[in-house]
Design a protein around this motif. Structure first.
Motif, PDB file in Angstrom:
ATOM      1  N   PHE A  80       0.864  -1.150   0.000  1.00  9.77           N
ATOM      2  CA  PHE A  80       0.000   0.000   0.000  1.00  9.77           C
ATOM      3  C   PHE A  80       0.920   1.225   0.000  1.00  9.77           C
ATOM      4  N   CYS A 128       0.688   5.510   0.034  1.00 10.27           N
ATOM      5  CA  CYS A 128      -0.156   6.694   0.146  1.00 10.27           C
ATOM      6  C   CYS A 128       0.728   7.936   0.064  1.00 10.27           C
ATOM      7  N   TRP A 173      -5.250   0.290   7.029  1.00 14.71           N
ATOM      8  CA  TRP A 173      -4.813   0.567   5.666  1.00 14.71           C
ATOM      9  C   TRP A 173      -5.826   0.028   4.647  1.00 14.71           C
ATOM     10  N   GLU A 174      -6.412  -1.122   4.937  1.00 16.73           N
ATOM     11  CA  GLU A 174      -7.418  -1.675   4.026  1.00 16.73           C
ATOM     12  C   GLU A 174      -8.644  -0.779   3.971  1.00 16.73           C
ATOM     13  N   TYR A 220      -7.723   2.203   1.837  1.00 17.44           N
ATOM     14  CA  TYR A 220      -7.723   1.868   0.412  1.00 17.44           C
ATOM     15  C   TYR A 220      -9.146   1.770  -0.125  1.00 17.44           C
ATOM     16  N   ARG A 221     -10.043   1.104   0.624  1.00 22.18           N
ATOM     17  CA  ARG A 221     -11.426   0.970   0.165  1.00 22.18           C
ATOM     18  C   ARG A 221     -12.097   2.334   0.050  1.00 22.18           C
ATOM     19  N   HIS A 275     -10.617   5.165  -0.549  1.00 21.27           N
ATOM     20  CA  HIS A 275     -10.025   5.847  -1.698  1.00 21.27           C
ATOM     21  C   HIS A 275     -10.653   5.365  -3.000  1.00 21.27           C
ATOM     22  N   GLU A 276     -10.938   4.078  -3.095  1.00 24.27           N
ATOM     23  CA  GLU A 276     -11.479   3.504  -4.322  1.00 24.27           C
ATOM     24  C   GLU A 276     -12.973   3.781  -4.491  1.00 24.27           C
TER      25      GLU A 276
END
Length: 261
Positions: free
Chosen positions: A57, A59, A105-106, A109-110, A112-113
């Protein structure tokens, strides 16, 4: 990833694979659970071990996130930018600490997507939480307070870097910055070299040339005016710096970019 540097903070977590990273020439291992906080303008590169690959990951965000607003007052700026050169820019997490950070972090990421309401606020909140966990888990690397106080001059470089980043269009010199931040010019010059791997004047010119490139592409200003609008007080200095960094003259750069557009 070949050797490079950038003007933002790079925050990363290794998920799979093994490899090595070099930050300003200093090497460290990269394994699952390795978190790196790479500060702006530091030269770095990383590569996976032979017959392996790295899944990470990554950022990237502007330094102003930590140097302005309430977060700076809360101490996050000091925790992250207040490290001296002896303290590593990475931590290795295992067990519960790694699982806690991985889940965060997951989620980051989710978010962000996705395209959900209040996305910027959620991203900022999750990022600050991830940075706070990094700072907490890195506390074991902190030196005793007395040692940190003795190394205080080395910590001031990031305040100078941020100031230059915010004021590069204004008249700046190593002497004026040294006076403003109460550092001897020779010491400040050394800190720039050791921390950023670049001389102060090259750092300043890099910021100004980037601004000049934007003006050359987006405006019809005479090139001499572009030089002065970019913070240069001398056109010959601008021309030499531009050619050294871009490998062509400002006019050639404008013509090349205009043709491509």
């Amino acid at each position: 990833m070949p050797s490079h540097r950038h003007d933002f903070i790079e925050f990363s977590l290794v998920l799979e694979g093994k490899g090595k990273e070099w930050i300003n020439g200093t090497q460290h291992d990269m394994v699952p659970g390795t978190i790196v906080l790479l500060l702006p303008y530091q030269i770095h590169e990383y590569k996976a071990d032979t017959d392996d690959s790295l899944l990470m990951f990554i950022c990237n965000f502007d330094m102003k996130l930590l140097t302005t607003g309430p977060e700076a007052a809360w101490g996050l700026n000091e925790l992250l930018f207040g490290r001296d050169n002896a303290q590593p820019a990475y931590i290795h997490l295992q067990g519960k600490e790694y699982e806690e950070s991985l889940q965060l972090w997951e989620r980051l990421y989710r978010e962000h997507e996705a395209s959900l309401a209040w996305k910027p606020i959620m991203l900022r909140s999750l990022l600050l939480e991830a940075l706070s966990l990094y700072a907490r888990n890195g506390g074991q690397n902190q030196k005793p307070r007395s040692e940190l106080q003795r190394s205080a001059p080395a910590k001031s470089i990031w305040s100078v870097v941020q100031y230059v980043y915010d004021h590069y269009l204004e008249p700046l010199s190593l002497t004026s910055l040294a006076e403003k931040f109460h550092i001897h010019p020779a010491q400040l010059s050394t800190q720039f070299g050791e921390t950023l791997g670049i001389y102060f004047v090259d750092f300043l010119h890099e910021l100004r040339i980037r601004h000049a490139c934007s003006l050359l592409i987006t405006s019809e200003l005479p090139i001499s005016q572009v030089a002065f609008e970019s913070g240069f007080s001398s056109y010959p200095t601008f021309s030499r710096a531009f050619h050294r960094m871009k490998g062509m003259t400002p006019r050639q750069y404008r013509e090349q970019k205009t043709v491509r557009a």
